[in-house]
Write an enzyme that holds these catalytic residues in place. Structure first.
Site, PDB file in Angstrom:
ATOM      1  N   HIS A  72      46.358  26.488  53.818  1.00  0.00           N
ATOM      2  CA  HIS A  72      45.035  25.965  54.165  1.00  0.00           C
ATOM      3  C   HIS A  72      45.104  24.445  54.158  1.00  0.00           C
ATOM      4  O   HIS A  72      45.405  23.847  53.137  1.00  0.00           O
ATOM      5  CB  HIS A  72      43.985  26.408  53.132  1.00  0.00           C
ATOM      6  CG  HIS A  72      43.494  27.799  53.376  1.00  0.00           C
ATOM      7  ND1 HIS A  72      42.240  28.207  53.044  1.00  0.00           N
ATOM      8  CD2 HIS A  72      44.094  28.868  53.950  1.00  0.00           C
ATOM      9  CE1 HIS A  72      42.091  29.468  53.384  1.00  0.00           C
ATOM     10  NE2 HIS A  72      43.208  29.897  53.931  1.00  0.00           N
ATOM     11  N   TYR A 199      32.460  26.499  50.505  1.00  0.00           N
ATOM     12  CA  TYR A 199      31.745  26.201  49.260  1.00  0.00           C
ATOM     13  C   TYR A 199      30.315  25.853  49.651  1.00  0.00           C
ATOM     14  O   TYR A 199      30.109  24.888  50.394  1.00  0.00           O
ATOM     15  CB  TYR A 199      32.352  24.989  48.558  1.00  0.00           C
ATOM     16  CG  TYR A 199      33.684  25.252  47.886  1.00  0.00           C
ATOM     17  CD1 TYR A 199      33.736  25.615  46.545  1.00  0.00           C
ATOM     18  CD2 TYR A 199      34.885  25.117  48.578  1.00  0.00           C
ATOM     19  CE1 TYR A 199      34.954  25.844  45.908  1.00  0.00           C
ATOM     20  CE2 TYR A 199      36.102  25.343  47.957  1.00  0.00           C
ATOM     21  CZ  TYR A 199      36.124  25.704  46.615  1.00  0.00           C
ATOM     22  OH  TYR A 199      37.328  25.929  45.998  1.00  0.00           O
ATOM     23  N   PRO A 291      35.834  27.468  37.667  1.00  0.00           N
ATOM     24  CA  PRO A 291      36.730  27.716  38.802  1.00  0.00           C
ATOM     25  C   PRO A 291      36.377  26.952  40.083  1.00  0.00           C
ATOM     26  O   PRO A 291      37.086  27.075  41.084  1.00  0.00           O
ATOM     27  CB  PRO A 291      36.611  29.230  39.017  1.00  0.00           C
ATOM     28  CG  PRO A 291      35.364  29.649  38.344  1.00  0.00           C
ATOM     29  CD  PRO A 291      35.073  28.671  37.271  1.00  0.00           C
ATOM     30  N   LYS A 295      41.273  25.050  39.878  1.00  0.00           N
ATOM     31  CA  LYS A 295      42.292  24.359  39.077  1.00  0.00           C
ATOM     32  C   LYS A 295      42.869  25.173  37.919  1.00  0.00           C
ATOM     33  O   LYS A 295      43.845  24.751  37.301  1.00  0.00           O
ATOM     34  CB  LYS A 295      41.693  23.049  38.495  1.00  0.00           C
ATOM     35  CG  LYS A 295      41.441  21.987  39.537  1.00  0.00           C
ATOM     36  CD  LYS A 295      42.731  21.326  39.979  1.00  0.00           C
ATOM     37  CE  LYS A 295      42.621  20.576  41.270  1.00  0.00           C
ATOM     38  NZ  LYS A 295      43.198  21.223  42.446  1.00  0.00           N
ATOM     39  N   TYR A 383      41.836  18.139  45.234  1.00  0.00           N
ATOM     40  CA  TYR A 383      41.873  19.574  45.541  1.00  0.00           C
ATOM     41  C   TYR A 383      43.312  20.050  45.776  1.00  0.00           C
ATOM     42  O   TYR A 383      43.704  21.107  45.272  1.00  0.00           O
ATOM     43  CB  TYR A 383      40.991  19.882  46.764  1.00  0.00           C
ATOM     44  CG  TYR A 383      40.657  21.349  46.871  1.00  0.00           C
ATOM     45  CD1 TYR A 383      39.492  21.858  46.301  1.00  0.00           C
ATOM     46  CD2 TYR A 383      41.512  22.240  47.517  1.00  0.00           C
ATOM     47  CE1 TYR A 383      39.194  23.207  46.363  1.00  0.00           C
ATOM     48  CE2 TYR A 383      41.214  23.594  47.593  1.00  0.00           C
ATOM     49  CZ  TYR A 383      40.054  24.069  47.021  1.00  0.00           C
ATOM     50  OH  TYR A 383      39.756  25.408  47.078  1.00  0.00           O
TER      51      TYR A 383
HETATM   52  C1  LIG Z   1      37.614  36.218  35.102  1.00  0.00           C
HETATM   53  C2  LIG Z   1      38.445  35.017  35.498  1.00  0.00           C
HETATM   54  C3  LIG Z   1      38.397  34.544  36.796  1.00  0.00           C
HETATM   55  C4  LIG Z   1      39.149  33.426  37.166  1.00  0.00           C
HETATM   56  N1  LIG Z   1      39.078  32.966  38.437  1.00  0.00           N
HETATM   57  C5  LIG Z   1      39.777  31.871  38.772  1.00  0.00           C
HETATM   58  C6  LIG Z   1      39.712  31.344  40.068  1.00  0.00           C
HETATM   59  O1  LIG Z   1      39.004  31.864  40.934  1.00  0.00           O
HETATM   60  N2  LIG Z   1      40.430  30.224  40.357  1.00  0.00           N
HETATM   61  C7  LIG Z   1      41.232  29.615  39.392  1.00  0.00           C
HETATM   62  O2  LIG Z   1      41.904  28.633  39.681  1.00  0.00           O
HETATM   63  N3  LIG Z   1      41.312  30.106  38.168  1.00  0.00           N
HETATM   64  C8  LIG Z   1      40.609  31.207  37.839  1.00  0.00           C
HETATM   65  N4  LIG Z   1      40.697  31.680  36.589  1.00  0.00           N
HETATM   66  C9  LIG Z   1      41.576  30.998  35.676  1.00  0.00           C
HETATM   67  C10 LIG Z   1      43.028  31.468  35.815  1.00  0.00           C
HETATM   68  O3  LIG Z   1      43.062  32.843  36.058  1.00  0.00           O
HETATM   69  C11 LIG Z   1      43.734  31.110  34.523  1.00  0.00           C
HETATM   70  O4  LIG Z   1      43.722  29.699  34.419  1.00  0.00           O
HETATM   71  C12 LIG Z   1      45.166  31.630  34.440  1.00  0.00           C
HETATM   72  O5  LIG Z   1      45.166  33.035  34.299  1.00  0.00           O
HETATM   73  C13 LIG Z   1      45.891  30.998  33.256  1.00  0.00           C
HETATM   74  O6  LIG Z   1      47.105  31.647  33.045  1.00  0.00           O
HETATM   75  P1  LIG Z   1      47.673  31.791  31.567  1.00  0.00           P
HETATM   76  O7  LIG Z   1      48.956  32.506  31.725  1.00  0.00           O
HETATM   77  O8  LIG Z   1      47.665  30.458  30.919  1.00  0.00           O
HETATM   78  O9  LIG Z   1      46.602  32.670  30.776  1.00  0.00           O
HETATM   79  P2  LIG Z   1      46.207  34.242  30.986  1.00  0.00           P
HETATM   80  O10 LIG Z   1      46.268  34.605  32.428  1.00  0.00           O
HETATM   81  O11 LIG Z   1      44.958  34.407  30.252  1.00  0.00           O
HETATM   82  O12 LIG Z   1      47.387  34.984  30.260  1.00  0.00           O
HETATM   83  C14 LIG Z   1      47.495  35.031  28.857  1.00  0.00           C
HETATM   84  C15 LIG Z   1      48.228  36.282  28.459  1.00  0.00           C
HETATM   85  O13 LIG Z   1      48.360  36.303  27.036  1.00  0.00           O
HETATM   86  C16 LIG Z   1      48.104  37.619  26.579  1.00  0.00           C
HETATM   87  N5  LIG Z   1      47.670  37.574  25.189  1.00  0.00           N
HETATM   88  C17 LIG Z   1      46.455  37.251  24.687  1.00  0.00           C
HETATM   89  N6  LIG Z   1      46.445  37.375  23.365  1.00  0.00           N
HETATM   90  C18 LIG Z   1      47.681  37.783  23.014  1.00  0.00           C
HETATM   91  C19 LIG Z   1      48.263  38.114  21.768  1.00  0.00           C
HETATM   92  N7  LIG Z   1      47.568  38.075  20.625  1.00  0.00           N
HETATM   93  N8  LIG Z   1      49.548  38.499  21.748  1.00  0.00           N
HETATM   94  C20 LIG Z   1      50.277  38.588  22.885  1.00  0.00           C
HETATM   95  N9  LIG Z   1      49.755  38.305  24.109  1.00  0.00           N
HETATM   96  C21 LIG Z   1      48.476  37.915  24.155  1.00  0.00           C
HETATM   97  C22 LIG Z   1      47.028  38.138  27.521  1.00  0.00           C
HETATM   98  O14 LIG Z   1      46.981  39.555  27.542  1.00  0.00           O
HETATM   99  C23 LIG Z   1      47.461  37.552  28.852  1.00  0.00           C
HETATM  100  O15 LIG Z   1      48.315  38.411  29.574  1.00  0.00           O
HETATM  101  C24 LIG Z   1      39.946  32.786  36.206  1.00  0.00           C
HETATM  102  C25 LIG Z   1      39.998  33.257  34.895  1.00  0.00           C
HETATM  103  C26 LIG Z   1      39.250  34.358  34.530  1.00  0.00           C
HETATM  104  C27 LIG Z   1      39.284  34.837  33.094  1.00  0.00           C
END
Ligand SMILES: Cc1cc2nc3c(=O)[nH]c(=O)nc-3n(C[C@H](O)[C@H](O)[C@H](O)COP(=O)(O)OP(=O)(O)OC[C@H]3O[C@@H](n4cnc5c(N)ncnc54)[C@H](O)[C@@H]3O)c2cc1C
Length: 388
Positions: A72, A199, A291, A295, A383
């Site tokens: 995009h 948006y 969101p 980011k 962005y």
């Molecule tokens: C509902 C939702 C919608 C979103 N939509 C967007 C969007 O549209 N655009 C955007 O940019 N971002 C979005 N985000 C944000 C984006 O998805 C996150 O920033 C991203 O998932 C971060 O990745 P991460 O691996 O740091 O954390 P996570 O994806 O949260 O992964 C963390 C992992 O740790 C595991 N975990 C937790 N506790 C424990 C424990 N005690 N022991 C072992 N493992 C554990 C979890 O099960 C999970 O698998 C959204 C987030 C959510 C919650």
């Protein structure tokens, strides 16, 4: 058990770090609370900055993303039935790639399997120990207590995980803003309404038209925090979306049954520092953005970049500078992404306490953005992602 880097959390942050380190010859063990199917079932982000795309390539997991992701080079901003385009290519000579987080995670799991990486699912009672001495992680798996000794721990366990809590309260500082609304999102197997994201700021509240692929669309409307997804039938959602986007988009919107429907609250959050002894926090464990600026996943990727390069410097070149400056470098970029996400959220949403004056200011901001090249460059640069 012993490894070099214990990674808590098998979401995108933990898996990407594990894959990059394994390719560099550094051992990791990933501990994940959930099953793989559960992790892969989570519908979340979908817009990838070039920095993220390059990390996926460096990790050797970009084949499907390069083949199936949508490039995009602009986005549409709509208000009061008007719409204008921010041209990323013109303002930054850069672009973003639309490729769902679910697919990113699937590709990373497949790559971990192919390389024989260790990802232990279904762990519980995870505790981080002796972070300023000889670090180790204890956990329960298959009903048995286990201990994992390591040199470093990467806390990639999301907002609710135990890693951040392991930093003593007299060291940890937290900054938070909770927004007075949420996003109701649906996923539907229908073609996107436009080639680009829309948006929309409308008097009824924010809306976003986005997509995951040519026949999978993701739409959002701003909703009340007291709403539940069950309060919204699919028809009510589509009707509300159509009222919030420009008429020509509403006319061509193809609707269908939702295959996922959920409400996400909006929050800005940062914890400092992101390092304590042998523990390094990454991604949602350390920070959350609303969101609106796309980011969330991208800030997780920049943390992984800084930590991965720091660990490679440490293990392969006996140089600790990258690890010593991790928190400072990661936070410097995080705060800029926080600012951008907060600004986009303020620009595009209706707030319950917004006065008539506030609404005029928002409109002036939108018109300035529509007419001013420099303002469009600022939006476009943020962005597509600031450089690492
Ligand atoms: C509902 C939702 C919608 C979103 N939509 C967007 C969007 O549209 N655009 C955007 O940019 N971002 C979005 N985000 C944000 C984006 O998805 C996150 O920033 C991203 O998932 C971060 O990745 P991460 O691996 O740091 O954390 P996570 O994806 O949260 O992964 C963390 C992992 O740790 C595991 N975990 C937790 N506790 C424990 C424990 N005690 N022991 C072992 N493992 C554990 C979890 O099960 C999970 O698998 C959204 C987030 C959510 C919650």
């Amino acid at each position: 058990m012993r490894t070099q880097v214990a990674i808590i959390g098998g979401g995108p942050s933990g898996l990407l770090l594990s894959q990059l380190l394994h390719k560099a010859g550094i051992e990791t063990v990933v501990l994940e609370r959930q099953t793989r199917d559960y992790v892969l079932g989570r519908i979340r982000a979908g817009v990838l900055e070039t920095g993220f795309v390059n990390l996926m390539r460096e990790a050797g997991v970009a084949e499907r993303m390069d083949a199936e992701g949508f490039v995009h080079d602009g986005t549409l901003i709509a208000y009061d039935n008007e719409q204008f385009r921010i041209d990323f290519a013109k303002h930054t000579n850069n672009h973003v790639v639309v490729y769902g987080q679910t697919e990113v995670t699937r590709d990373l799991y497949n790559a971990r399997d192919a390389m024989g990486g260790t990802v232990i699912h279904g762990v519980s009672d995870v505790e981080l120990n002796d972070l300023t001495g000889k670090p180790y992680v204890t956990f329960t798996h298959d009903g048995q207590s286990k201990r994992l000794d390591c040199d470093f721990i990467a806390g990639c366990d999301g907002f609710h995980g135990p890693s951040r809590q392991a930093i003593p309260l007299d060291v940890r500082r937290e900054y938070e803003k909770v927004y007075p609304f949420g996003w109701l999102g649906i996923l539907s197997e229908t073609p996107p309404v436009d080639d680009e994201l829309i948006y929309a700021n409308s008097e009824r509240g924010f809306a976003l038209c986005s997509m995951r692929n040519a026949n999978l669309s993701r739409y959002y409307v701003q909703c009340s925090l007291s709403d539940s997804p069950d309060d919204w039938t699919d028809q009510a959602f589509w009707d509300e979306l159509k009222r919030r986007i420009p008429e020509d988009a509403a006319d061509k919107l193809i609707t269908g049954p939702s295959i996922e429907k959920s409400i996400a609250p909006l929050r800005s959050f940062v914890t400092e520092p992101m390092r304590y002894g042998a523990l390094f926090l990454c991604g949602d464990a350390a920070h959350i953005v609303p969101p609106t600026g796309a980011k969330g996943l991208n800030t997780a990727a920049s943390d992984i970049h800084y930590l991965y390069t720091g660990l490679v410097q440490h293990y392969l070149h006996n140089d600790s500078n990258g690890l010593d400056t991790y928190s400072q470098k990661a936070l410097s970029r995080i705060w800029k992404a926080e600012r951008f996400s907060w600004w986009m959220t303020n620009l595009l949403h209706r707030f319950p306490d917004q006065s008539a004056f506030d609404i005029k200011m928002q409109r002036a901001d939108l018109e300035f953005l529509r007419d001013n090249d420099a303002a469009q460059t600022v939006l476009a640069e943020n962005y597509v992602g600031l450089p690492y």
